[in-house]
Design a protein around this motif. Structure first.
Motif, PDB file in Angstrom:
ATOM      1  N   GLN A   1       0.837  -1.190   0.000  1.00 23.73           N
ATOM      2  CA  GLN A   1       0.000   0.000   0.000  1.00 23.73           C
ATOM      3  C   GLN A   1       0.880   1.251   0.000  1.00 23.73           C
TER       4      GLN A   1
ATOM      5  N   LEU B   1      -2.223  10.680  -3.388  1.00 21.70           N
ATOM      6  CA  LEU B   1      -2.067   9.451  -4.166  1.00 21.70           C
ATOM      7  C   LEU B   1      -2.291   8.258  -3.262  1.00 21.70           C
TER       8      LEU B   1
ATOM      9  N   LEU C   1      -2.511   3.871  -3.436  1.00 27.34           N
ATOM     10  CA  LEU C   1      -2.317   2.646  -4.210  1.00 27.34           C
ATOM     11  C   LEU C   1      -2.504   1.478  -3.270  1.00 27.34           C
TER      12      LEU C   1
ATOM     13  N   SER D   1      -3.609  -3.465  -8.824  1.00 22.52           N
ATOM     14  CA  SER D   1      -3.803  -2.559  -7.693  1.00 22.52           C
ATOM     15  C   SER D   1      -4.652  -1.384  -8.141  1.00 22.52           C
ATOM     16  N   ASP D   2      -5.499  -0.905  -7.236  1.00 23.71           N
ATOM     17  CA  ASP D   2      -6.321   0.255  -7.514  1.00 23.71           C
ATOM     18  C   ASP D   2      -5.536   1.519  -7.184  1.00 23.71           C
ATOM     19  N   ALA D   3      -5.421   2.426  -8.157  1.00 22.97           N
ATOM     20  CA  ALA D   3      -4.678   3.670  -7.982  1.00 22.97           C
ATOM     21  C   ALA D   3      -5.636   4.849  -8.069  1.00 22.97           C
TER      22      ALA D   3
ATOM     23  N   ASN E   1      -8.443   7.811 -11.592  1.00 26.10           N
ATOM     24  CA  ASN E   1      -8.353   6.472 -11.027  1.00 26.10           C
ATOM     25  C   ASN E   1      -8.059   5.485 -12.144  1.00 26.10           C
TER      26      ASN E   1
ATOM     27  N   LEU F   1      -3.619  -0.759 -11.808  1.00 22.84           N
ATOM     28  CA  LEU F   1      -2.194  -0.883 -12.076  1.00 22.84           C
ATOM     29  C   LEU F   1      -1.784  -2.346 -12.041  1.00 22.84           C
TER      30      LEU F   1
ATOM     31  N   LEU G   1      -1.357   0.252 -17.050  1.00 21.65           N
ATOM     32  CA  LEU G   1      -2.537   0.872 -16.454  1.00 21.65           C
ATOM     33  C   LEU G   1      -3.731   0.584 -17.352  1.00 21.65           C
TER      34      LEU G   1
END
Length: 457
Positions: A144, A168, A170, A179-181, A202, A205, A214
């Motif tokens: 994270q 930011l 992640l 991963s959600d960014a 958003n 990743l 992405l």
């Protein structure tokens, strides 16, 4: 009993030793850790890393290391980046299993200063030390990431941008290996236009091999262009939305597909809508390309609606001092207010190519197309040195000039009282050739009109 006393003595001695180690670590350890981190960082980055504060850590219940006042500076001592605090939460189980070393990484108030000199060189070029090739799996050192209150300052001879209030996040996404960014920031520009936008983005990743990917990127920005001065009177509000199906970043190459950009602006009078799309795009160190470009622009104002649509391709290449941009328009359509009838539109179709050299302040283009059952060819060049000047040559099959004069001027033309514009002071030299010209009831073949012919290069 003597055995019990000896056991208690061992326990107490062990506790005393642990206490001494803890006290020593608190006093001596932070200095040693700071020096070790600064020394180890130079294996990976060229700028000098300095840590202004001491390292502090907690061992229980979770190992946590905190570093204060980190800074990167170039050889001349100019700041490249600053970070107020870095907090790293270690994951011992993951480290033992070969996974990410950090369960969570928090970065507070980071500042990055990006500058371009007059020769077009950026100060961040060559920050990283070249490492031996590794074709293994790319893994982030954390599960994270949280960045709070960040700032990115971009300074160039013709551009001043600032991204602040950067947030930011992640974190691992559910149901997949990505991963959600999430990013939030405010953008402001002072040169060449006053601009202020605030929004977020958003995406998902993925890391694999030597590539970063992405997917499903969505970005939205809302704000104002021209918060001060005369520009504030030209555009009151601006909304920008962008989408990308996929971005893939590898060594030196950034590529993607499914680009969509929409702009909705509110000028002082009317409304501005713009759309840009590209099925594929690619950015390398010294070149870029947009494939299957689709663009549209419409403006509703006091003079009447204007709309332009086109499709084609665009490329660019070269260093900043010699960058060349080329665009090819395969098909285009424009709808303009009719000079004679405010309720009508003048429709044009066109195709052609444009070439521009921003650093040299020059551009040129060639187009052919048609309107009102007439074909045209147009070639033009523009230069900003020593002063802005436009040169154009145009050929038309047929032109009924009376049909485009406003009603009052058409009557004046018929009576011989037409007043032509004073183009002698215009930064323009033009040549117009017409196969068949109809004006004031007279028909002329192979007519030629010159404007400022003596100023033509």
């Amino acid at each position: 009993m003597p055995g019990a006393r000896r056991a208690w003595a061992v326990v107490l001695a062990g506790l005393a030793l642990l206490g001494a180690v803890a006290i020593t670590a608190r006093v001596v350890g932070p200095v040693w850790v700071v020096s070790a981190i600064e020394r180890e960082a130079q294996r990976f980055v060229v700028p000098r890393l300095s840590i202004g504060g001491l390292a502090t850590w907690e061992l229980w219940p979770t190992p946590v290391l905190v570093l204060d006042r980190l800074a990167l500076s170039d050889a001349a001592g100019s700041p490249l980046a600053r970070v107020a605090r870095v907090t790293a939460e270690l994951d011992i189980e993951a480290i033992m299993a070969g996974g990410p070393a950090l369960a969570r990484l928090e970065i507070e108030r980071p500042e990055i200063f990006v500058r371009q000199d007059e020769d077009g060189a950026w100060n961040f070029a060559g920050w990283l030390v070249a490492q031996p090739g590794d074709r293994g799996e790319t893994v982030l050192p954390f599960r994270q990431l949280a960045v709070s209150d960040g700032r990115l300052q971009v300074s160039a001879p013709a551009l001043e941008l600032a991204f602040d209030r950067v947030m930011l996040g992640l974190a691992p996404g559910g149901g997949g290996d990505g991963s959600d960014a999430v990013v939030k920031a405010r953008l402001s520009a002072s040169n060449p236009l006053a601009l202020a936008l605030e929004g977020g983005a958003n995406a998902r990743l993925y890391l694999g091999g030597d590539a970063v990917r992405l997917t499903g990127l969505n970005l939205s920005l809302d704000g104002r262009m021209g918060e001060r001065g005369r520009a504030a009177e030209q555009l009151r509000a601006l909304t920008v939305t962008m989408g990308l199906d996929e971005i893939v970043a590898t060594a030196g190459v950034l590529a993607g597909h499914g680009l969509r950009v929409e702009i909705d602006g509110e000028p002082a009078q009317g409304r501005l809508l713009a759309r840009l799309g590209a099925s594929a795009w690619r950015v390398e160190q010294a070149s870029w390309a947009l494939g299957d470009l689709d663009a549209a622009l419409s403006l509703a104002g006091a003079a009447g609606p204007v709309s332009i649509e086109l499709s084609g391709d665009a490329t660019g290449g070269g260093v900043a001092g010699g960058h060349v941009i080329e665009a090819k328009v395969r098909a285009g359509h424009a709808s303009l207010p009719h000079p004679r009838d405010a309720a009508a539109q003048l429709a044009l179709t066109f195709a052609g190519a444009v070439r521009a050299e921003p650093a040299a302040g020059s551009a040129s283009g060639q187009f052919d197309g048609g309107f009102d059952h007439s074909r045209f060819d147009l070639a033009w060049t523009w230069s900003s040195a020593p002063a802005p000047f436009l040169t154009a040559r145009m050929a038309l099959d047929r032109l009924v000039l009376d049909a485009y004069l406003p009603a009052g001027e058409a009557s004046a033309a018929a009576s011989g009282g037409l007043s032509l514009p004073r183009w002698q002071d215009w930064p323009l030299s033009a040549e117009l050739r017409v196969g068949t010209l109809v004006f004031r009831g007279l028909t002329s073949q192979d007519a030629r009109l010159d404007i400022n012919a003596g100023m033509r290069p």
